[in-house]
Design a protein around this motif. Structure first.
Motif, PDB file in Angstrom:
ATOM      1  N   THR A 144      30.892  -4.069 -18.526  1.00 38.15           N
ATOM      2  CA  THR A 144      30.550  -3.136 -17.447  1.00 38.15           C
ATOM      3  C   THR A 144      29.146  -2.589 -17.651  1.00 38.15           C
ATOM      4  O   THR A 144      28.623  -2.568 -18.755  1.00 38.15           O
ATOM      5  CB  THR A 144      31.550  -1.965 -17.377  1.00 38.15           C
ATOM      6  N   VAL A 148      27.835   0.125 -15.086  1.00 43.01           N
ATOM      7  CA  VAL A 148      27.581   1.246 -14.196  1.00 43.01           C
ATOM      8  C   VAL A 148      27.137   2.507 -14.943  1.00 43.01           C
ATOM      9  O   VAL A 148      26.161   3.136 -14.580  1.00 43.01           O
ATOM     10  CB  VAL A 148      28.830   1.557 -13.332  1.00 43.01           C
ATOM     11  N   LEU A 149      27.848   2.880 -15.982  1.00 41.10           N
ATOM     12  CA  LEU A 149      27.546   4.135 -16.674  1.00 41.10           C
ATOM     13  C   LEU A 149      26.661   3.965 -17.898  1.00 41.10           C
ATOM     14  O   LEU A 149      26.410   4.928 -18.610  1.00 41.10           O
ATOM     15  CB  LEU A 149      28.842   4.831 -17.098  1.00 41.10           C
ATOM     16  N   GLU A 177      34.879  -1.726 -13.706  1.00 40.12           N
ATOM     17  CA  GLU A 177      33.836  -0.691 -13.643  1.00 40.12           C
ATOM     18  C   GLU A 177      34.463   0.673 -13.347  1.00 40.12           C
ATOM     19  O   GLU A 177      34.116   1.672 -13.971  1.00 40.12           O
ATOM     20  CB  GLU A 177      32.791  -1.024 -12.568  1.00 40.12           C
ATOM     21  N   GLN A 200      34.512   3.908 -15.763  1.00 44.07           N
ATOM     22  CA  GLN A 200      33.853   5.109 -15.242  1.00 44.07           C
ATOM     23  C   GLN A 200      34.797   6.314 -15.268  1.00 44.07           C
ATOM     24  O   GLN A 200      34.433   7.387 -15.759  1.00 44.07           O
ATOM     25  CB  GLN A 200      33.362   4.861 -13.813  1.00 44.07           C
TER      26      GLN A 200
END
Length: 145
Positions: free
Chosen positions: A94, A96-97, A112, A116
């Motif tokens: 992943t 995203v963060l 994701e 998150q």
């Protein structure tokens, strides 16, 4: 559960998380994202040490039994979940963060989202547990006993 039992449990869970961090280090080359694998390894080690230190000072934290239990469980959830969700991020790849640890990585939407939500819950839990513990370490709490 009394203070001494909680203290020993925190130390046991700390050693176990430290051990899981060591094992994660052995496996980090097998993760989709090697940088995040290294982060998971370090999260296990650091969070394990944090629980050991927390166990060592646990008797100094002056709280009601309800607040003591809340802090105990929030700290356990926060530390173990931090390691787990970092490891899942490494396995899933992943991004995203974690733009620094995962440049160009993107996993399935559900992966994701899971990571998150997990990291958000970790932040809330560990912050709340720390605030409660800090409250129990304030000067006037010691004077009350």
């Amino acid at each position: 559960m009394n203070v001494e039992n909680m203290k020993r449990r925190l130390m046991w869970y700390g050693m176990m998380l430290f051990f899981l961090g060591l094992l994660t280090g052995f496996a980090e080359t097998n993760f989709s994202n090697l940088r995040m694998g290294l982060a998971a390894h370090l999260e296990g080690l650091m969070n394990g040490i944090f629980l050991l230190v927390l166990g060592a000072i646990w008797g100094e934290i002056q709280l009601s039994s309800q607040l003591r239990a809340a802090s105990f469980w929030l700290m356990l959830y926060g530390t173990y979940s931090n390691w787990l969700f970092t490891m899942l991020a490494a396995v899933f790849g992943t991004g995203v963060l974690s733009p620094v640890l995962a440049p160009g990585f993107k996993a399935a939407v559900w992966q994701e989202g899971l990571v998150q939500i997990g990291f958000i819950s970790v932040g809330i839990a560990i912050t709340a547990g720390t605030v409660i513990a800090l409250w129990g370490l304030r000067r006037d709490a010691q004077e009350m006993n």
